[in-house]
Design a protein around this motif. Structure first.
Motif, PDB file in Angstrom:
ATOM      1  N   MET A 281      38.339  38.146  41.315  1.00  0.00           N
ATOM      2  CA  MET A 281      37.489  38.140  42.510  1.00  0.00           C
ATOM      3  C   MET A 281      37.575  36.781  43.201  1.00  0.00           C
ATOM      4  O   MET A 281      37.626  35.738  42.544  1.00  0.00           O
TER       5      MET A 281
ATOM      6  N   ASP B  87      35.509  34.554  46.077  1.00  0.00           N
ATOM      7  CA  ASP B  87      34.342  34.396  46.933  1.00  0.00           C
ATOM      8  C   ASP B  87      34.578  33.220  47.868  1.00  0.00           C
ATOM      9  O   ASP B  87      34.970  32.133  47.408  1.00  0.00           O
TER      10      ASP B  87
ATOM     11  N   CYS C 291      33.844  38.255  50.246  1.00  0.00           N
ATOM     12  CA  CYS C 291      34.154  38.509  48.844  1.00  0.00           C
ATOM     13  C   CYS C 291      35.319  39.490  48.785  1.00  0.00           C
ATOM     14  O   CYS C 291      35.320  40.506  49.484  1.00  0.00           O
TER      15      CYS C 291
ATOM     16  N   GLU D 227      37.726  41.746  46.188  1.00  0.00           N
ATOM     17  CA  GLU D 227      37.646  42.322  44.848  1.00  0.00           C
ATOM     18  C   GLU D 227      39.026  42.610  44.248  1.00  0.00           C
ATOM     19  O   GLU D 227      39.976  42.925  44.974  1.00  0.00           O
TER      20      GLU D 227
ATOM     21  N   GLN E 187      41.919  45.758  45.080  1.00  0.00           N
ATOM     22  CA  GLN E 187      41.517  46.200  46.410  1.00  0.00           C
ATOM     23  C   GLN E 187      42.363  45.479  47.465  1.00  0.00           C
ATOM     24  O   GLN E 187      42.605  44.280  47.360  1.00  0.00           O
TER      25      GLN E 187
ATOM     26  N   ASP F 269      37.209  33.676  40.588  1.00  0.00           N
ATOM     27  CA  ASP F 269      36.650  34.117  39.311  1.00  0.00           C
ATOM     28  C   ASP F 269      35.760  33.042  38.690  1.00  0.00           C
ATOM     29  O   ASP F 269      35.915  32.673  37.530  1.00  0.00           O
TER      30      ASP F 269
ATOM     31  N   THR G   2      43.974  40.997  43.269  1.00  0.00           N
ATOM     32  CA  THR G   2      43.090  40.762  44.399  1.00  0.00           C
ATOM     33  C   THR G   2      43.972  40.438  45.595  1.00  0.00           C
ATOM     34  O   THR G   2      44.539  39.358  45.675  1.00  0.00           O
TER      35      THR G   2
END
Length: 248
Positions: A1, A3, A23, A25, A28, A61, A190
């Motif tokens: 992930m 952010d 964000c 994921e 995705q 992460d 990601t």
């Protein structure tokens, strides 16, 4: 992930990014869209460390990339794969040598291990018979696939693609989209994609962020993209539809 929090960047007296949050994921395909000069590529460069933002955080992460020490930043960079807009292949190297270049630079693998991995990645993108060719001997679509093979050769956790369909015909663009989506699903990467391509938005846009004049004006997915009440987004979509109609 990944952010991102309050990313701000100014060049001279122009504020290009005005506090962007988001964000992204694993597994995705996340798209960043918007017109030219809206800050998309600058945001991507901030995320991968090519441009230092004036403020904000980029968290991989749980690891703060921007404020981390050199060892942490180096470790995170090893987990990134990047497909640049022009593929950025070395003209003097063969296709195979272009793909194995990150292995030569960043690993202590044996020659046999590097060759095996590079050939495996070429096979994954459907270019197992092109390793001995030079970039000047292959098509634009093939160059993009070589770029993807090189981007995944280190088994990245994070994949960044800057305009992967730039300069390609519609059919080849669809194939590149499908390949990126397959790799994202297969390896649970990601994936963050900068794009203007309407087909990409509708077909692989699991999460879409729309930037306008340095602000994030909208966020959603391909199913809600065409039903927003954001005038600037609707104008952007309609302009893209018109361009696609003219290209047919």
């Amino acid at each position: 992930m990944i952010d991102i929090k309050n990313i701000v960047k100014t060049f001279g007296d122009r504020q290009v990014l005005k506090g962007i949050d988001g964000c992204f994921e694993p597994g995705q395909t996340s798209l960043i869209i918007g017109g030219s000069g809206t800050g998309k590529s600058v945001l991507l460069k901030c995320m991968i460390g090519l441009v230092k933002p004036d403020a904000g955080e980029v968290i991989y992460d749980g690891r703060d990339f921007l404020s981390g020490d050199k060892e942490l930043q180096k470790a995170i960079r090893r987990e990134m794969g990047v497909l640049f807009q022009g593929s950025a292949l070395f003209d003097s190297k063969t296709v195979l040598d272009n793909v194995r270049f990150p292995l030569d630079m960043l690993t202590d693998q044996s020659e046999e291990e590097k060759l095996d991995r590079a050939n495996e990645c070429l096979k994954r993108v459907g270019l197992e018979n092109a390793g001995d060719r030079m970039p000047s001997e292959i098509s634009g679509g093939m160059k993009k696939r070589v770029g993807i093979a090189r981007a995944i050769v280190l088994n990245p956790k994070y994949l960044f693609c800057d305009e992967p369909n730039s300069g390609l015909d519609p059919l080849t663009s669809i194939k590149i989209d499908q390949l990126i989506k397959e790799i994202t699903d297969e390896y649970k990467v990601t994936t963050v994609i900068i794009t203007h391509d309407m087909n990409s938005m509708m077909e692989i846009g699991e999460k879409i962020m729309f930037l306008y004049e340095g602000n994030k004006l909208w966020e959603g997915d391909s199913e809600t993209l065409t039903h927003s009440n954001v005038d600037e987004l609707n104008e952007f979509i309609n302009a893209n539809k018109l361009i696609r109609e003219m290209e047919k």
